[in-house]
Design a protein around this motif. Sequence first.
Motif, short mmCIF file in Angstrom:
data_model
loop_
_atom_site.label_atom_id
_atom_site.label_comp_id
_atom_site.label_asym_id
_atom_site.label_seq_id
_atom_site.Cartn_x
_atom_site.Cartn_y
_atom_site.Cartn_z
N LYS A 47 -0.42 2.30 -8.52
CA LYS A 47 1.14 2.62 -8.42
C LYS A 47 1.75 3.88 -9.10
CE LYS A 47 2.25 -2.36 -7.26
NZ LYS A 47 3.05 -3.38 -7.87
N VAL A 48 1.33 4.04 -10.54
CA VAL A 48 1.73 5.41 -11.16
C VAL A 48 1.23 6.58 -10.44
CG1 VAL A 48 1.55 6.37 -13.13
CG2 VAL A 48 1.85 3.91 -13.27
N LEU A 49 -0.06 6.50 -10.02
CA LEU A 49 -0.45 7.72 -9.27
C LEU A 49 0.04 7.85 -7.80
CD1 LEU A 49 -4.33 7.61 -10.04
CD2 LEU A 49 -2.64 8.82 -11.34
N PHE A 50 0.85 6.88 -7.31
CA PHE A 50 1.27 7.13 -6.14
C PHE A 50 2.59 8.24 -6.45
CE2 PHE A 50 5.41 6.04 -3.76
CZ PHE A 50 4.98 6.23 -2.60
N PRO B 30 -8.13 4.11 3.33
CA PRO B 30 -6.66 3.93 3.00
C PRO B 30 -6.12 3.24 4.40
CG PRO B 30 -7.25 5.87 2.50
CD PRO B 30 -8.50 5.69 3.23
N ALA B 31 -6.51 3.65 5.45
CA ALA B 31 -5.78 2.94 6.91
C ALA B 31 -6.05 1.35 6.81
CB ALA B 31 -6.27 3.64 8.01
N VAL B 32 -7.56 1.13 6.42
CA VAL B 32 -7.88 -0.20 6.46
C VAL B 32 -7.01 -1.09 5.29
CG1 VAL B 32 -9.79 -1.94 5.73
CG2 VAL B 32 -10.12 0.21 7.45
N ILE B 33 -6.81 -0.40 4.26
CA ILE B 33 -6.14 -1.20 3.04
C ILE B 33 -4.85 -1.41 3.66
CG2 ILE B 33 -5.16 -0.73 0.77
CD1 ILE B 33 -7.42 1.18 0.03
N ALA C 253 -3.11 4.84 0.33
CA ALA C 253 -3.88 3.66 -0.53
C ALA C 253 -3.05 3.10 -1.42
CB ALA C 253 -5.08 4.11 -1.14
N THR C 254 -2.26 3.94 -2.31
CA THR C 254 -1.58 3.50 -3.41
C THR C 254 -0.03 3.13 -3.00
OG1 THR C 254 -0.56 5.68 -3.51
CG2 THR C 254 -2.62 5.01 -5.02
N MET C 255 0.43 3.48 -1.71
CA MET C 255 1.58 3.06 -1.00
C MET C 255 1.50 1.42 -0.55
SD MET C 255 3.88 4.71 1.92
CE MET C 255 2.72 4.64 3.13
N ALA C 256 0.30 1.38 -0.08
CA ALA C 256 0.00 -0.16 0.45
C ALA C 256 0.39 -1.04 -0.59
CB ALA C 256 -1.43 -0.39 0.84
N LEU C 257 0.36 -0.91 -1.94
CA LEU C 257 0.38 -1.79 -3.19
C LEU C 257 1.91 -2.03 -3.30
CD1 LEU C 257 -2.03 -0.36 -5.62
CD2 LEU C 257 -2.72 -2.11 -3.71
N TYR D 69 -8.11 -3.14 -6.19
CA TYR D 69 -9.49 -2.29 -6.58
C TYR D 69 -9.66 -1.60 -5.42
CZ TYR D 69 -9.54 -5.56 -10.62
OH TYR D 69 -9.71 -5.96 -11.97
N ALA D 70 -9.54 -1.82 -4.27
CA ALA D 70 -9.89 -0.82 -3.01
C ALA D 70 -8.87 0.60 -3.39
CB ALA D 70 -9.50 -1.55 -1.85
N ALA D 71 -7.69 0.60 -3.58
CA ALA D 71 -6.98 1.70 -3.75
C ALA D 71 -7.58 2.38 -5.09
CB ALA D 71 -5.62 1.32 -4.40
N ILE D 72 -7.98 1.82 -5.98
CA ILE D 72 -8.61 2.45 -7.19
C ILE D 72 -10.08 3.05 -6.68
CG2 ILE D 72 -10.02 1.98 -9.41
CD1 ILE D 72 -7.66 -0.10 -10.04
N MET D 73 -10.73 2.78 -6.03
CA MET D 73 -12.03 3.40 -5.24
C MET D 73 -11.61 4.52 -4.62
SD MET D 73 -14.47 1.43 -6.33
CE MET D 73 -13.33 1.05 -7.70
N VAL D 74 -10.36 4.37 -3.92
CA VAL D 74 -9.93 5.56 -3.22
C VAL D 74 -9.58 6.85 -4.32
CG1 VAL D 74 -8.22 6.91 -1.88
CG2 VAL D 74 -9.26 4.68 -1.19
N ILE D 75 -9.01 6.29 -5.49
CA ILE D 75 -8.60 7.36 -6.48
C ILE D 75 -9.83 7.75 -7.30
CG2 ILE D 75 -7.60 7.33 -8.72
CD1 ILE D 75 -5.41 5.23 -7.82
N PHE D 76 -10.86 6.96 -7.63
CA PHE D 76 -12.15 7.70 -8.05
C PHE D 76 -12.77 8.65 -6.90
CE2 PHE D 76 -12.14 4.12 -11.13
CZ PHE D 76 -12.43 4.90 -12.14
N GLY D 77 -12.67 8.36 -5.87
CA GLY D 77 -13.09 9.05 -4.66
C GLY D 77 -12.28 10.54 -4.52
#
Length: 236
Positions: free
Chosen positions: A202-205, A77-80, A134-138, A32-40
Motif C-alpha cells: 500500500k505504501v509503494l502504491f 496484476p490483472a489476475v490480482i 497490483a497494489t491498488m487492488a489492496l 503476498y501476490a502484490a509483494i511478488m510483483v514488487i520484487f519482480g
Amino acid sequence: MIARALPSCLTVGNLLLGIVSILLAFQDSWEYAAIMVIFGMILDGLDGRVARMLNTQSEFGKELDSLSDVISFGVAPAVIMYVSSFQHMGMEGWLVTAIFPICGALRLARFNVHPGEPGYFIGLPITAAGGILATMALYHNHVPNAYFLMVAMLFLSFLMVSQIKYPTFKKVGIPKSAVWMAPLFLIVIAATAVLYPRELPKVLFIPLFLYALYGVKKAVSLKREEDGKKAIEEWK
C-alpha cells in the motif's frame, strides 16, 4: 560465462515471481501476490542495469525481458485485481481483466520496435502500470463500487498505449562498488514484506501512482502551451 548469464537469471527470477504471484492471487493471498510483483519490479530494474554494467546486452535478453514483463506486470496484476474485485461481476470483469495485459503486450511490442526518445518512455511503462494495479487492488475494501476500480484499470491500460512521455531512469546506473549492496537491499525489502505484508504494497502504491500522474500532468501542460502558442500566432 556466469557474468553473461546473470542478467537472464534475474529476468527469469522476475518471471518466476510473476507466476508465483498468480498462484497466490488464486489462493486469496492478495497481499503476498502484490509483494511478488514488487520484487519482480526490483529484479526487472536490476537485469538491464547489470547487463549494461557487464556489457552483456543481447537480443535474447531483450526478448526474454519483454515476455517476462507480460506475465509479471500484465497478467499477474490483472489476475490480482480480478480475484480481489471483479470475479463476481460477470462478463465486464473478464473483459477489463483481459484488456490490461493486452495493452501491456502492445506497449512492449511498440517499445521493442520504437524505444522512444532519449531519456523518455512513450506511454506508461508496463512495470509501473503493473505495480500500480497490483497494489491498488489492496484498497478494494475502501472503494465504494468496483466500477471505480474498473475505470482506473482501463485508464492505466490507456496510459500504456498512449503517446504520453514518462521519464526513464536508465541512466541512473549502479556503481560497480555498490553492486554488493543489491542483495542486502533485497534482504531488507524481504524482511519488511514479512513483517508488514499489508502495509508495504500500500505504501509503494503512492510513488507509483504519482509517477503515472506526473506524465499526465506534463502532457496536459505541454498541450496548453502549444494551444497558447497557436492562439498567439493566429491573433498576430
